[in-house]
Design a protein around this motif. Structure first.
Motif, PDB file in Angstrom:
ATOM      1  N   LEU A  70       0.832  -1.199   0.000  1.00  0.00           N
ATOM      2  CA  LEU A  70       0.000   0.000   0.000  1.00  0.00           C
ATOM      3  C   LEU A  70       0.870   1.253   0.000  1.00  0.00           C
ATOM      4  O   LEU A  70       0.638   2.191  -0.775  1.00  0.00           O
ATOM      5  CB  LEU A  70      -0.920  -0.018   1.215  1.00  0.00           C
ATOM      6  CG  LEU A  70      -2.102   0.951   1.213  1.00  0.00           C
ATOM      7  CD1 LEU A  70      -3.055   0.657   0.063  1.00  0.00           C
ATOM      8  CD2 LEU A  70      -2.846   0.859   2.547  1.00  0.00           C
ATOM      9  N   ASP A  71       1.893   1.256   0.844  1.00  0.00           N
ATOM     10  CA  ASP A  71       2.795   2.409   0.898  1.00  0.00           C
ATOM     11  C   ASP A  71       3.521   2.612  -0.429  1.00  0.00           C
ATOM     12  O   ASP A  71       3.730   3.753  -0.870  1.00  0.00           O
ATOM     13  CB  ASP A  71       3.822   2.239   2.023  1.00  0.00           C
ATOM     14  CG  ASP A  71       3.230   2.520   3.399  1.00  0.00           C
ATOM     15  OD1 ASP A  71       2.088   2.993   3.474  1.00  0.00           O
ATOM     16  OD2 ASP A  71       3.924   2.260   4.408  1.00  0.00           O
ATOM     17  N   ALA A  72       3.897   1.498  -1.076  1.00  0.00           N
ATOM     18  CA  ALA A  72       4.586   1.604  -2.371  1.00  0.00           C
ATOM     19  C   ALA A  72       3.669   2.239  -3.417  1.00  0.00           C
ATOM     20  O   ALA A  72       4.104   3.086  -4.217  1.00  0.00           O
ATOM     21  CB  ALA A  72       5.057   0.225  -2.831  1.00  0.00           C
ATOM     22  N   LEU A  73       2.391   1.855  -3.394  1.00  0.00           N
ATOM     23  CA  LEU A  73       1.442   2.436  -4.341  1.00  0.00           C
ATOM     24  C   LEU A  73       1.201   3.915  -4.044  1.00  0.00           C
ATOM     25  O   LEU A  73       1.071   4.729  -4.961  1.00  0.00           O
ATOM     26  CB  LEU A  73       0.123   1.663  -4.299  1.00  0.00           C
ATOM     27  CG  LEU A  73       0.148   0.260  -4.898  1.00  0.00           C
ATOM     28  CD1 LEU A  73      -1.146  -0.469  -4.591  1.00  0.00           C
ATOM     29  CD2 LEU A  73       0.378   0.314  -6.414  1.00  0.00           C
ATOM     30  N   ILE A  74       1.140   4.267  -2.772  1.00  0.00           N
ATOM     31  CA  ILE A  74       0.952   5.676  -2.403  1.00  0.00           C
ATOM     32  C   ILE A  74       2.142   6.507  -2.870  1.00  0.00           C
ATOM     33  O   ILE A  74       1.974   7.612  -3.401  1.00  0.00           O
ATOM     34  CB  ILE A  74       0.736   5.815  -0.882  1.00  0.00           C
ATOM     35  CG1 ILE A  74      -0.622   5.206  -0.486  1.00  0.00           C
ATOM     36  CG2 ILE A  74       0.798   7.284  -0.459  1.00  0.00           C
ATOM     37  CD1 ILE A  74      -0.853   5.129   1.013  1.00  0.00           C
ATOM     38  N   ARG A  75       3.340   5.957  -2.716  1.00  0.00           N
ATOM     39  CA  ARG A  75       4.524   6.684  -3.186  1.00  0.00           C
ATOM     40  C   ARG A  75       4.508   6.827  -4.706  1.00  0.00           C
ATOM     41  O   ARG A  75       4.893   7.868  -5.258  1.00  0.00           O
ATOM     42  CB  ARG A  75       5.803   5.977  -2.710  1.00  0.00           C
ATOM     43  CG  ARG A  75       6.091   6.179  -1.225  1.00  0.00           C
ATOM     44  CD  ARG A  75       7.481   5.701  -0.854  1.00  0.00           C
ATOM     45  NE  ARG A  75       7.584   4.249  -0.926  1.00  0.00           N
ATOM     46  CZ  ARG A  75       7.326   3.437   0.098  1.00  0.00           C
ATOM     47  NH1 ARG A  75       6.944   3.942   1.279  1.00  0.00           N
ATOM     48  NH2 ARG A  75       7.452   2.133  -0.019  1.00  0.00           N
ATOM     49  N   GLU A  76       4.050   5.774  -5.395  1.00  0.00           N
ATOM     50  CA  GLU A  76       3.947   5.861  -6.855  1.00  0.00           C
ATOM     51  C   GLU A  76       2.931   6.923  -7.252  1.00  0.00           C
ATOM     52  O   GLU A  76       3.158   7.702  -8.194  1.00  0.00           O
ATOM     53  CB  GLU A  76       3.557   4.508  -7.431  1.00  0.00           C
ATOM     54  CG  GLU A  76       3.567   4.470  -8.957  1.00  0.00           C
ATOM     55  CD  GLU A  76       3.224   3.105  -9.532  1.00  0.00           C
ATOM     56  OE1 GLU A  76       3.009   3.035 -10.754  1.00  0.00           O
ATOM     57  OE2 GLU A  76       3.151   2.118  -8.759  1.00  0.00           O
ATOM     58  N   ALA A  77       1.826   6.976  -6.524  1.00  0.00           N
ATOM     59  CA  ALA A  77       0.809   7.994  -6.802  1.00  0.00           C
ATOM     60  C   ALA A  77       1.355   9.396  -6.565  1.00  0.00           C
ATOM     61  O   ALA A  77       1.038  10.332  -7.322  1.00  0.00           O
ATOM     62  CB  ALA A  77      -0.423   7.754  -5.936  1.00  0.00           C
ATOM     63  N   GLU A  78       2.177   9.548  -5.540  1.00  0.00           N
ATOM     64  CA  GLU A  78       2.784  10.856  -5.284  1.00  0.00           C
ATOM     65  C   GLU A  78       3.680  11.272  -6.450  1.00  0.00           C
ATOM     66  O   GLU A  78       3.710  12.446  -6.842  1.00  0.00           O
ATOM     67  CB  GLU A  78       3.591  10.810  -3.987  1.00  0.00           C
ATOM     68  CG  GLU A  78       2.733  10.749  -2.729  1.00  0.00           C
ATOM     69  CD  GLU A  78       3.562  10.687  -1.456  1.00  0.00           C
ATOM     70  OE1 GLU A  78       3.092  11.184  -0.426  1.00  0.00           O
ATOM     71  OE2 GLU A  78       4.687  10.129  -1.490  1.00  0.00           O
TER      72      GLU A  78
END
Length: 303
Positions: free
Chosen positions: A237-245
């Motif tokens: 989830l954190d990896a996806l949030i960072r990708e979204a950022e």
């Protein structure tokens, strides 16, 4: 609002619809009828005519709440629901794809939605073995002839399920529902080309990546136990949030709402007919609808 033709169904659907899994109580809160009325009333106001729901968003709970609103203006809506699961409690279902059971589900959906027909009835993310039952599709097509179903569709569980997608025309399914968003582009490889070849409508679900493409979340975000997102691996989830950022900083024009941009991004693909984001309140419905301002004309399915 803009409208497109949902593949060979001929249905004219708004390019932004309303996804309603949240009404079943698995996205962190429950809903009462007046809240659903306000959400769908706002949708109608902004020109949305497409509602997507399912038998297992609660035990036909989402359908019942929708039915409580639309029974007075049924002709204004394109109503899509699904079959194949029985809800027991939050996040617990059993598969039920036996033809006789599916007909029982159809009747429960019709009663819950307070209608005598469903515009798009979709095979709900089932395994290939369940999909490959000739008797199931024969039974469903009999219901099409009877007028209880206008069109059949397939909501594929894996967004790379080319087996079910490629057989859509053979079973008289005319639309595919699939997970598609800027963080998950797998359908572009095989599923979308097959949809174009068969003239299938495409409903893109989870177009905001479960809210991650709204720009609201930071790494370390936590969700309540009654929110389906709490069941995801925290590191992923954190990896996806960072990708979204990264997408927000590199791709979203300055001053543009990220959620609207993300919906419009999906709608640019020539295979995609409509996006069906969830919404927690009327304000989110209105915000989602603003994505049409970023959608250019000239799409192959423009109505």
């Amino acid at each position: 609002m803009k409208y497109r033709t949902l593949g060979k169904t001929g249905l004219k659907v708004s390019v932004v619809g309303v996804g309603t899994w949240q009404f079943g109580g698995e996205w962190g809160r429950t809903y009462e009828q007046h809240e659903v009325d306000a959400i769908l009333g706002k949708a109608k106001e902004v020109g949305i005519n497409l509602i997507d729901t399912a038998e297992c968003y609660g035990d036909h709970l989402s359908e019942s709440l929708i039915g409580g609103y639309i029974h007075n203006n049924r002709e204004d809506w394109i109503l899509a629901t699904k079959f194949g699961h029985r809800f027991h409690r939050n996040f617990e279902r059993t598969d039920l794809y036996d033809p006789k059971e599916v007909i029982a589900q159809l009747e429960r959906s019709l009663r819950s939605l307070r209608t005598d027909y469903i515009d798009l009835y979709q095979f709900h993310s089932g395994p290939d073995a369940s999909f490959d039952q000739d008797e199931l599709w024969d039974t469903l097509n009999e219901q099409v002839k009877a007028g209880k179903i206008r069109h059949l569709g397939i909501s594929i569980g894996s967004n790379e399920n080319i087996h079910q997608t490629s057989r859509a025309t053979a079973v008289n399914a005319e639309a595919i529902q699939v997970v598609y968003n800027r963080l998950d582009r797998n359908p572009e490889k095989e599923v979308f080309p097959s949809c174009v070849d068969q003239n299938l409508g495409v409903l893109a679900r989870v177009p905001l990546a479960s809210g991650l493409l709204s720009g609201k979340y930071k790494p370390g975000a936590k969700f309540e136990a009654n929110d389906v997102r709490s069941r995801r691996d925290s590191e992923q989830l954190d990896a996806l949030i960072r990708e979204a950022e990264g997408i927000r900083s590199d791709e979203v024009p300055e001053g543009t709402d990220m959620a609207a941009w993300a919906l419009a991004w999906c709608l640019k693909h020539p295979a995609v007919t409509s996006v069906i984001p969830g919404c927690k309140d009327p304000a989110q419905v209105e915000a989602n609808a603003l994505a049409v301002e970023l959608v250019e004309d000239g799409h192959p399915q423009d109505a």
